[in-house]
Design a protein around this motif. Structure first.
Motif, PDB file in Angstrom:
ATOM      1  N   CYS A 194       0.828  -1.213   0.000  1.00 56.77           N
ATOM      2  CA  CYS A 194       0.000   0.000   0.000  1.00 56.77           C
ATOM      3  C   CYS A 194       0.864   1.267   0.000  1.00 56.77           C
ATOM      4  CB  CYS A 194      -0.924  -0.006   1.210  1.00 56.77           C
ATOM      5  SG  CYS A 194      -2.172  -1.308   1.176  1.00 56.77           S
ATOM      6  N   ILE A 195       1.920   1.278   0.791  1.00 56.80           N
ATOM      7  CA  ILE A 195       2.778   2.470   0.839  1.00 56.80           C
ATOM      8  C   ILE A 195       3.484   2.670  -0.502  1.00 56.80           C
ATOM      9  CG2 ILE A 195       4.783   3.515   1.951  1.00 56.80           C
ATOM     10  CD1 ILE A 195       4.039   2.114   4.497  1.00 56.80           C
ATOM     11  N   GLY A 196       3.978   1.597  -1.085  1.00 60.45           N
ATOM     12  CA  GLY A 196       4.616   1.715  -2.394  1.00 60.45           C
ATOM     13  C   GLY A 196       3.650   2.217  -3.454  1.00 60.45           C
ATOM     14  N   PHE A 197       2.411   1.721  -3.421  1.00 59.11           N
ATOM     15  CA  PHE A 197       1.408   2.187  -4.374  1.00 59.11           C
ATOM     16  C   PHE A 197       1.076   3.658  -4.152  1.00 59.11           C
ATOM     17  CE2 PHE A 197      -3.149   2.913  -5.234  1.00 59.11           C
ATOM     18  CZ  PHE A 197      -3.136   2.767  -6.618  1.00 59.11           C
ATOM     19  N   THR A 198       1.019   4.071  -2.890  1.00 57.95           N
ATOM     20  CA  THR A 198       0.749   5.477  -2.585  1.00 57.95           C
ATOM     21  C   THR A 198       1.852   6.386  -3.120  1.00 57.95           C
ATOM     22  OG1 THR A 198      -0.458   4.842  -0.581  1.00 57.95           O
ATOM     23  CG2 THR A 198       0.303   7.116  -0.729  1.00 57.95           C
ATOM     24  N   ILE A 199       3.102   5.964  -2.954  1.00 56.27           N
ATOM     25  CA  ILE A 199       4.226   6.774  -3.447  1.00 56.27           C
ATOM     26  C   ILE A 199       4.189   6.873  -4.966  1.00 56.27           C
ATOM     27  CG2 ILE A 199       6.736   6.898  -3.618  1.00 56.27           C
ATOM     28  CD1 ILE A 199       6.893   5.629  -0.859  1.00 56.27           C
ATOM     29  N   SER A 249       4.487  -7.507  -6.507  1.00 57.62           N
ATOM     30  CA  SER A 249       3.467  -8.053  -7.419  1.00 57.62           C
ATOM     31  C   SER A 249       2.108  -7.413  -7.158  1.00 57.62           C
ATOM     32  CB  SER A 249       3.382  -9.571  -7.252  1.00 57.62           C
ATOM     33  OG  SER A 249       4.615 -10.187  -7.551  1.00 57.62           O
ATOM     34  N   TYR A 250       1.722  -7.336  -5.887  1.00 58.91           N
ATOM     35  CA  TYR A 250       0.445  -6.709  -5.553  1.00 58.91           C
ATOM     36  C   TYR A 250       0.455  -5.229  -5.938  1.00 58.91           C
ATOM     37  CZ  TYR A 250      -0.123 -10.959  -2.769  1.00 58.91           C
ATOM     38  OH  TYR A 250      -0.203 -12.259  -2.351  1.00 58.91           O
ATOM     39  N   MET A 251       1.603  -4.588  -5.762  1.00 53.34           N
ATOM     40  CA  MET A 251       1.727  -3.158  -6.098  1.00 53.34           C
ATOM     41  C   MET A 251       1.521  -2.943  -7.605  1.00 53.34           C
ATOM     42  SD  MET A 251       4.982  -0.667  -5.503  1.00 53.34           S
ATOM     43  CE  MET A 251       5.379  -1.570  -3.979  1.00 53.34           C
ATOM     44  N   SER A 252       2.122  -3.795  -8.401  1.00 56.07           N
ATOM     45  CA  SER A 252       1.968  -3.655  -9.854  1.00 56.07           C
ATOM     46  C   SER A 252       0.527  -3.909 -10.297  1.00 56.07           C
ATOM     47  CB  SER A 252       2.914  -4.620 -10.565  1.00 56.07           C
ATOM     48  OG  SER A 252       2.602  -5.963 -10.240  1.00 56.07           O
ATOM     49  N   VAL A 253      -0.152  -4.861  -9.627  1.00 60.45           N
ATOM     50  CA  VAL A 253      -1.550  -5.114  -9.952  1.00 60.45           C
ATOM     51  C   VAL A 253      -2.422  -3.914  -9.619  1.00 60.45           C
ATOM     52  CG1 VAL A 253      -3.568  -6.543  -9.388  1.00 60.45           C
ATOM     53  CG2 VAL A 253      -1.353  -7.625  -9.747  1.00 60.45           C
ATOM     54  N   LEU A 254      -2.213  -3.334  -8.429  1.00 66.00           N
ATOM     55  CA  LEU A 254      -2.968  -2.135  -8.043  1.00 66.00           C
ATOM     56  C   LEU A 254      -2.694  -0.975  -8.979  1.00 66.00           C
ATOM     57  CD1 LEU A 254      -2.619  -2.201  -4.139  1.00 66.00           C
ATOM     58  CD2 LEU A 254      -4.656  -2.739  -5.492  1.00 66.00           C
ATOM     59  N   HIS A 255      -1.441  -0.806  -9.376  1.00 71.29           N
ATOM     60  CA  HIS A 255      -1.086   0.291 -10.271  1.00 71.29           C
ATOM     61  C   HIS A 255      -1.730   0.099 -11.655  1.00 71.29           C
ATOM     62  CE1 HIS A 255       1.192   3.647 -11.796  1.00 71.29           C
ATOM     63  NE2 HIS A 255       1.743   2.892 -12.743  1.00 71.29           N
ATOM     64  N   ALA A 256      -1.788  -1.151 -12.121  1.00 66.34           N
ATOM     65  CA  ALA A 256      -2.412  -1.419 -13.412  1.00 66.34           C
ATOM     66  C   ALA A 256      -3.929  -1.170 -13.344  1.00 66.34           C
ATOM     67  CB  ALA A 256      -2.129  -2.848 -13.853  1.00 66.34           C
ATOM     68  N   MET A 257      -4.549  -1.563 -12.239  1.00 63.53           N
ATOM     69  CA  MET A 257      -5.980  -1.330 -12.085  1.00 63.53           C
ATOM     70  C   MET A 257      -6.304   0.141 -11.893  1.00 63.53           C
ATOM     71  SD  MET A 257      -6.951  -4.538  -9.590  1.00 63.53           S
ATOM     72  CE  MET A 257      -8.631  -3.968  -9.429  1.00 63.53           C
ATOM     73  N   TYR A 258      -5.370   0.855 -11.252  1.00 70.24           N
ATOM     74  CA  TYR A 258      -5.591   2.281 -10.968  1.00 70.24           C
ATOM     75  C   TYR A 258      -5.508   3.105 -12.263  1.00 70.24           C
ATOM     76  CZ  TYR A 258      -4.997   6.866  -8.831  1.00 70.24           C
ATOM     77  OH  TYR A 258      -5.142   8.170  -8.461  1.00 70.24           O
TER      78      TYR A 258
END
Length: 295
Positions: A182-187, A286-295
């Motif tokens: 979550c923190i990586g996705f936020t950054i 992996s989860y970060m990349s999925v969230l970023h792709a969905m975002y």
């Protein structure tokens, strides 16, 4: 640990030096970890405290101050000195919680370093069983018996550490994976928005602290495993060729027992090791990349 420090022979400088050096190292690591956690909490809180959320209503620039931790109160909190008192109280609360978490991480480092110090003392005793020209059979048997007793105490202490931190490590692994993601996705998401510097400043140190927390548990398990396997090497390097075959068989049992390495597990699911740390980082990425792709 208290028993080990009580029974240490003050006239044996090498044993005292080994235990003192590990104690100093654990003290240094504890100060660093607590400082990092406290700095992350202060940075996270102060950036929120200094940030102003500006609303434009009826062409008027109305600025309202934001508390470090967002809360809803049945009264108006953005007036002085109530706002300052609530903000300071929240900052102190966040810093105290972060310090407490750091102390829990420091405890496992202190315990593992103490066990490693006892293993170093055990290895030293194994290497000197026949190193001083001992010819009496009773003296060799007595020395080997003391070595086995010390080894058993080390195993018992390691099992107690495993019992204490097994469930804690499992919860830390699960939570750290989600938090790092979550923190990586936020950054990453804040890089294309206004105020990215504030978000990065607020999240970067916190990201480092959470990652370091996962690394500490994994490194402690890896270090304990490596130290436990070195007992068998020390037994093999001892002057066993000066012993009788019966005495050598006793050392053989020490070697066999040391092959079952000491470790710390995460809820008896997986061993804490550097390989486990890489698995956490890979899963978070992996989860970060999925969230970023969905975002």
């Amino acid at each position: 640990m208290e028993e080990d420090w009580t029974n240490v022979n003050i006239y044996d400088k090498s044993v005292s030096c080994i235990m003192a050096s590990n104690a100093n190292l654990s003290r240094y690591c504890s100060n660093v970890l607590i400082s990092i956690n406290a700095a992350a909490a202060i940075c996270y809180s102060v950036t929120n405290f200094l940030r102003l959320s500006t609303d434009f209503k009826e062409n008027l620039n109305i600025s309202s101050r934001v508390l470090p931790v967002k809360m809803k109160f049945p009264f108006k909190v953005d007036v002085s000195p109530l706002f300052e008192l609530l903000a300071v109280g929240q900052i102190l609360h966040v810093v105290s919680i972060a310090t407490l978490v750091g102390m829990m991480n420091c405890l496992i480092i202190t315990l593992v370093l103490h066990v490693s110090g006892q293993i170093d003392i055990l290895r030293r005793e194994l290497l000197t069983i026949c190193g001083n020209g001992i010819s009496q059979r009773d003296s060799i048997v007595t020395s080997v018996r003391l070595v086995i007793i010390r080894h058993q105490k080390i195993i018992t202490l390691s099992e107690n550490i495993e019992e204490l931190y097994s469930d804690i490590a499992l919860m830390q692994f699960l939570s750290n994976t989600v938090v790092i993601c979550c923190i990586g996705f936020t950054i990453i998401a804040s890089l294309v928005r206004d105020g990215a510097i504030v978000v990065i400043l607020k999240s970067a140190i916190f990201y480092v602290a959470v990652t370091l927390e996962a690394f500490i548990f994994c490194f402690a398990g890896e270090y304990l495993s490596a130290k436990s396997k070195s007992v068998g090497d020390a037994a093999y390097e001892a002057l066993w060729y000066n012993m009788t075959p019966a005495e050598c068989r006793i050392l053989l049992f020490v070697i066999l027992r040391s092959q079952k390495r000491l470790t710390i597990t995460a809820g008896n699911v997986m061993d804490l090791s550097l390989e486990g740390f890489t698995s956490v980082m890979k899963a978070s990425a992996s989860y970060m990349s999925v969230l970023h792709a969905m975002y």
